[in-house]
Design an enzyme around this catalytic site. Structure first.
Site, PDB file in Angstrom:
ATOM      1  N   ASP A 118      48.769  49.185  60.445  1.00 43.26           N
ATOM      2  CA  ASP A 118      48.813  48.781  61.859  1.00 43.26           C
ATOM      3  C   ASP A 118      48.512  49.946  62.799  1.00 43.26           C
ATOM      4  O   ASP A 118      49.033  50.005  63.908  1.00 43.26           O
ATOM      5  CB  ASP A 118      50.183  48.174  62.226  1.00 43.26           C
ATOM      6  CG  ASP A 118      50.579  47.080  61.271  1.00 43.26           C
ATOM      7  OD1 ASP A 118      49.720  46.255  60.967  1.00 43.26           O
ATOM      8  OD2 ASP A 118      51.743  47.072  60.811  1.00 43.26           O
ATOM      9  N   GLU A 119      47.677  50.853  62.366  1.00 36.51           N
ATOM     10  CA  GLU A 119      47.329  52.006  63.213  1.00 36.51           C
ATOM     11  C   GLU A 119      46.299  51.633  64.270  1.00 36.51           C
ATOM     12  O   GLU A 119      45.962  52.459  65.127  1.00 36.51           O
ATOM     13  CB  GLU A 119      46.760  53.158  62.360  1.00 36.51           C
ATOM     14  CG  GLU A 119      47.732  53.799  61.385  1.00 36.51           C
ATOM     15  CD  GLU A 119      47.682  53.116  60.029  1.00 36.51           C
ATOM     16  OE1 GLU A 119      46.992  52.075  59.909  1.00 36.51           O
ATOM     17  OE2 GLU A 119      48.344  53.597  59.094  1.00 36.51           O
ATOM     18  N   LYS A 137      43.312  50.066  63.143  1.00 37.54           N
ATOM     19  CA  LYS A 137      42.056  50.296  62.415  1.00 37.54           C
ATOM     20  C   LYS A 137      40.969  49.333  62.862  1.00 37.54           C
ATOM     21  O   LYS A 137      39.795  49.666  62.832  1.00 37.54           O
ATOM     22  CB  LYS A 137      42.280  50.121  60.908  1.00 37.54           C
ATOM     23  CG  LYS A 137      43.148  51.204  60.296  1.00 37.54           C
ATOM     24  CD  LYS A 137      43.261  51.014  58.788  1.00 37.54           C
ATOM     25  CE  LYS A 137      44.074  49.811  58.387  1.00 37.54           C
ATOM     26  NZ  LYS A 137      45.482  49.844  58.795  1.00 37.54           N
ATOM     27  N   GLY A 196      45.624  41.992  58.683  1.00 32.67           N
ATOM     28  CA  GLY A 196      45.211  41.109  59.775  1.00 32.67           C
ATOM     29  C   GLY A 196      44.411  41.888  60.787  1.00 32.67           C
ATOM     30  O   GLY A 196      44.760  43.007  61.135  1.00 32.67           O
ATOM     31  N   HIS A 197      43.317  41.322  61.210  1.00 31.68           N
ATOM     32  CA  HIS A 197      42.429  42.008  62.145  1.00 31.68           C
ATOM     33  C   HIS A 197      41.981  40.976  63.185  1.00 31.68           C
ATOM     34  O   HIS A 197      41.336  39.994  62.839  1.00 31.68           O
ATOM     35  CB  HIS A 197      41.248  42.570  61.335  1.00 31.68           C
ATOM     36  CG  HIS A 197      40.178  43.175  62.160  1.00 31.68           C
ATOM     37  ND1 HIS A 197      38.967  43.555  61.645  1.00 31.68           N
ATOM     38  CD2 HIS A 197      40.134  43.475  63.476  1.00 31.68           C
ATOM     39  CE1 HIS A 197      38.221  44.067  62.611  1.00 31.68           C
ATOM     40  NE2 HIS A 197      38.907  44.014  63.724  1.00 31.68           N
ATOM     41  N   GLN A 240      45.991  48.219  55.259  1.00 26.74           N
ATOM     42  CA  GLN A 240      47.322  48.860  55.217  1.00 26.74           C
ATOM     43  C   GLN A 240      47.185  50.364  55.527  1.00 26.74           C
ATOM     44  O   GLN A 240      46.242  50.739  56.191  1.00 26.74           O
ATOM     45  CB  GLN A 240      48.021  48.626  53.865  1.00 26.74           C
ATOM     46  CG  GLN A 240      48.474  47.193  53.629  1.00 26.74           C
ATOM     47  CD  GLN A 240      47.392  46.304  53.061  1.00 26.74           C
ATOM     48  OE1 GLN A 240      46.683  46.690  52.167  1.00 26.74           O
ATOM     49  NE2 GLN A 240      47.261  45.106  53.581  1.00 26.74           N
ATOM     50  N   ASP A 296      47.747  55.548  75.167  1.00 22.69           N
ATOM     51  CA  ASP A 296      48.214  55.010  76.457  1.00 22.69           C
ATOM     52  C   ASP A 296      49.658  54.506  76.388  1.00 22.69           C
ATOM     53  O   ASP A 296      50.366  54.505  77.392  1.00 22.69           O
ATOM     54  CB  ASP A 296      47.299  53.859  76.909  1.00 22.69           C
ATOM     55  CG  ASP A 296      47.182  52.785  75.838  1.00 22.69           C
ATOM     56  OD1 ASP A 296      46.783  53.130  74.706  1.00 22.69           O
ATOM     57  OD2 ASP A 296      47.520  51.617  76.125  1.00 22.69           O
ATOM     58  N   GLY A 354      43.566  52.055  75.130  1.00 19.98           N
ATOM     59  CA  GLY A 354      43.832  50.658  75.486  1.00 19.98           C
ATOM     60  C   GLY A 354      43.193  49.753  74.458  1.00 19.98           C
ATOM     61  O   GLY A 354      42.381  50.211  73.646  1.00 19.98           O
TER      62      GLY A 354
HETATM   63  P1  IMP Z   1      52.922  43.017  50.608  1.00 19.95           P
HETATM   64  O1  IMP Z   1      51.664  43.802  50.808  1.00 19.95           O
HETATM   65  O2  IMP Z   1      52.872  41.641  51.207  1.00 19.95           O
HETATM   66  O3  IMP Z   1      53.351  43.003  49.186  1.00 19.95           O
HETATM   67  O4  IMP Z   1      54.096  43.759  51.424  1.00 19.95           O
HETATM   68  C1  IMP Z   1      54.600  45.019  51.000  1.00 19.95           C
HETATM   69  C2  IMP Z   1      54.930  45.889  52.199  1.00 19.95           C
HETATM   70  O5  IMP Z   1      53.725  46.282  52.849  1.00 19.95           O
HETATM   71  C3  IMP Z   1      55.762  45.189  53.274  1.00 19.95           C
HETATM   72  O6  IMP Z   1      56.621  46.131  53.866  1.00 19.95           O
HETATM   73  C4  IMP Z   1      54.716  44.744  54.281  1.00 19.95           C
HETATM   74  O7  IMP Z   1      55.265  44.585  55.566  1.00 19.95           O
HETATM   75  C5  IMP Z   1      53.749  45.917  54.212  1.00 19.95           C
HETATM   76  N1  IMP Z   1      52.385  45.554  54.605  1.00 19.95           N
HETATM   77  C6  IMP Z   1      51.491  44.846  53.901  1.00 19.95           C
HETATM   78  N2  IMP Z   1      50.341  44.726  54.579  1.00 19.95           N
HETATM   79  C7  IMP Z   1      50.505  45.382  55.735  1.00 19.95           C
HETATM   80  C8  IMP Z   1      49.648  45.638  56.857  1.00 19.95           C
HETATM   81  O8  IMP Z   1      48.469  45.241  56.908  1.00 19.95           O
HETATM   82  N3  IMP Z   1      50.192  46.374  57.857  1.00 19.95           N
HETATM   83  C9  IMP Z   1      51.456  46.870  57.806  1.00 19.95           C
HETATM   84  N4  IMP Z   1      52.289  46.644  56.787  1.00 19.95           N
HETATM   85  C10 IMP Z   1      51.814  45.912  55.753  1.00 19.95           C
END
Ligand code: IMP
Length: 435
Positions: free
Chosen positions: A13-14, A16, A40-41, A206, A345, A426
């Site tokens: 969630d940086e 990307k 998710g994007h 991730q 920001d 932003g």
């Molecule tokens: P899983 O990938 O569903 O097995 O979740 C394992 C861990 O990774 C959990 O803490 C999720 O919240 C985290 N996680 C998985 N995908 C993302 C992502 O795209 N962004 C942030 N955290 C993620």
């Protein structure tokens, strides 16, 4: 030809997506190499917001191919839904999507196991079946796209899963028919493109601290989210990657459970938070206790925009100060050639801003990231303080126009990692400073 990898430097969630969009414009192919619909994007098509979980970010550029690599785990239901949704918006997929015949398929059972198991284990997974699908992959009992093609799916399901119901089998076959035209050996496709000197963009999902090997195990995802996952998950040599851009959020967040040394407030307080804006005064939040400053980061921005709530699950993200121990570690593993600094920001109005420069473990300062969660629990962040800024920076487009204190903050991070070639101020595409 320049092949670029975009890698999350923290816990995902940086931001990307925005950085990838920028590079995707010049890419002949955008590749995802690991993970599945846990990512998710958000994109905007014809004024409508669509969240992509599987399809790479090049899909909105008509000339770009989009490749789902062998390292991914793919839910057929979600992939077909994404394709149909985009087709409705006029996106043409012909010759533009390729799915690896070696990629694994998430079966309905994987989702059930994930949700059931997580109740006991408490990782706080996304509940999308990601872990169990990778588990079957590692146990050599997984289902791959090539099994649908060569007619061995039924036998494999019988042998490895003790069979599935006729309904599930028929549904998976039906969904696969929609995907069939796109399935191929994507490593061959990539190598062909590279030999034609095309630009390839590898889109990490991730972040490094969620990497199964290098992250805060067991509170991690089940794939390699650091740069190594690109090579194994796309079938390319490390020598093919010219640039490795680390995406660094100007503070730290994580979703799900697990250690978070610089967290502001507690996980419980964050979990209990309602998503609805309740009319707090930003300034008061910024001047409050640790929890309210975390909340300030979560709620920052226009009142109707939820800054730090998950695109996939809607969960409030845990927020905290920037952690240079983590970033130094992430840089060592990934070898970033530059960074993209996001959400600068959001820090506007926080004064002072703290940065974690080391951990104190049992009375001694350490600057490495411990493997043991027990040790990590005992680590106390050692903070340096930097003065903040109050000016609105969201309209600034030139580095030198940033307030002095914002530039000092950036330079402190650069000193630790690599030059920030992009600074995001932003959510809009244009709200970016290039250097
Ligand atoms: P899983 O990938 O569903 O097995 O979740 C394992 C861990 O990774 C959990 O803490 C999720 O919240 C985290 N996680 C998985 N995908 C993302 C992502 O795209 N962004 C942030 N955290 C993620």
């Amino acid at each position: 030809m320049t092949n670029t990898a975009i890698i999350g430097a923290q816990w995902g969630d940086e931001g990307k997506g925005k950085i990838t969009d920028k590079y995707a414009k010049d890419a002949d192919a955008v590749v995802r190499a690991q993970g599945g619909n846990n990512a998710g994007h958000t994109i905007v098509v014809g004024g409508k917001q669509i969240i992509l979980h599987l399809i790479p970010s090049g899909i909105m550029n008509p000339g770009t191919k989009n490749i789902c690599g062998n390292g991914m785990v793919i839910n057929l239901e979600v992939l077909t839904e994404e394709i149909e949704q985009l087709e409705k918006e006029g996106v043409d997929f012909s010759g533009r999507l390729a799915v690896s015949d070696r990629a694994h398929v998430i079966m309905p059972r994987h989702i059930e196991i994930d949700r059931e198991k997580d109740k006991g284990v408490g990782i706080g997974t996304t509940g999308r079946g990601i872990g169990p699908a990778y588990c079957d992959k590692a146990s050599r009992t997984g289902v791959r796209f090539c099994d649908f093609l060569d007619g061995t799916l039924g036998d494999k399901l019988k042998k490895n899963f003790g069979g599935v119901s006729g309904d599930i089998y028929r549904r998976q076959m039906e969904l696969f028919e929609k995907i069939r035209p796109y399935v191929r050996d994507t490593s061959v496709l990539l190598h062909e493109m590279m030999s034609e000197r095309k630009n390839v963009l590898f889109e990490g999902a991730q972040g490094t601290m969620l990497d199964i090997d290098h992250g805060t195990y067991p509170y991690v995802t089940s794939s390699n989210a650091s740069v190594g996952g690109i090579c194994t998950g796309a079938g390319v040599s490390p020598r093919c990657i010219d640039r490795i851009v680390g995406v660094v959020k100007a503070y730290t967040t994580r979703v799900g459970r697990g250690p978070f040394p610089t967290e502001l407030g507690t996980e419980k307080e964050t979990d209990n938070e309602t998503r609805k804006w309740t009319g707090e005064d930003d300034r008061k939040l910024a001047e409050g206790d640790n929890y309210t400053r975390g909340k300030f980061l979560r709620r920052c921005g226009p009142k109707d925009v939820d800054n730090e709530y998950g695109a996939t699950t809607g969960r409030p993200r845990r927020c905290g100060w920037l952690d240079l121990v983590i970033l130094g570690y992430s840089n060592r593993i990934n070898g970033f050639t530059s960074i993209a600094l996001t959400k600068l920001d959001v820090l506007t109005g926080l004064d002072p801003i703290k940065i974690c420069i080391a951990y104190e473990l049992d009375g001694k300062a350490i600057d490495h990231f411990p493997a043991s969660l027990k040790e990590l629990e005992r680590c106390r962040p050692v903070y340096g303080e930097m003065p903040g800024w109050k000016e609105d920076i969201s309209k600034i487009r030139e580095y030198n126009d940033l307030p002095d204190n914002a530039r000092r903050y950036i330079e402190r991070i650069e000193h630790e990692i690599a030059k920030a070639e992009m600074i995001s101020v932003g959510p809009g595409r244009e709200q970016t400073i290039f250097r």
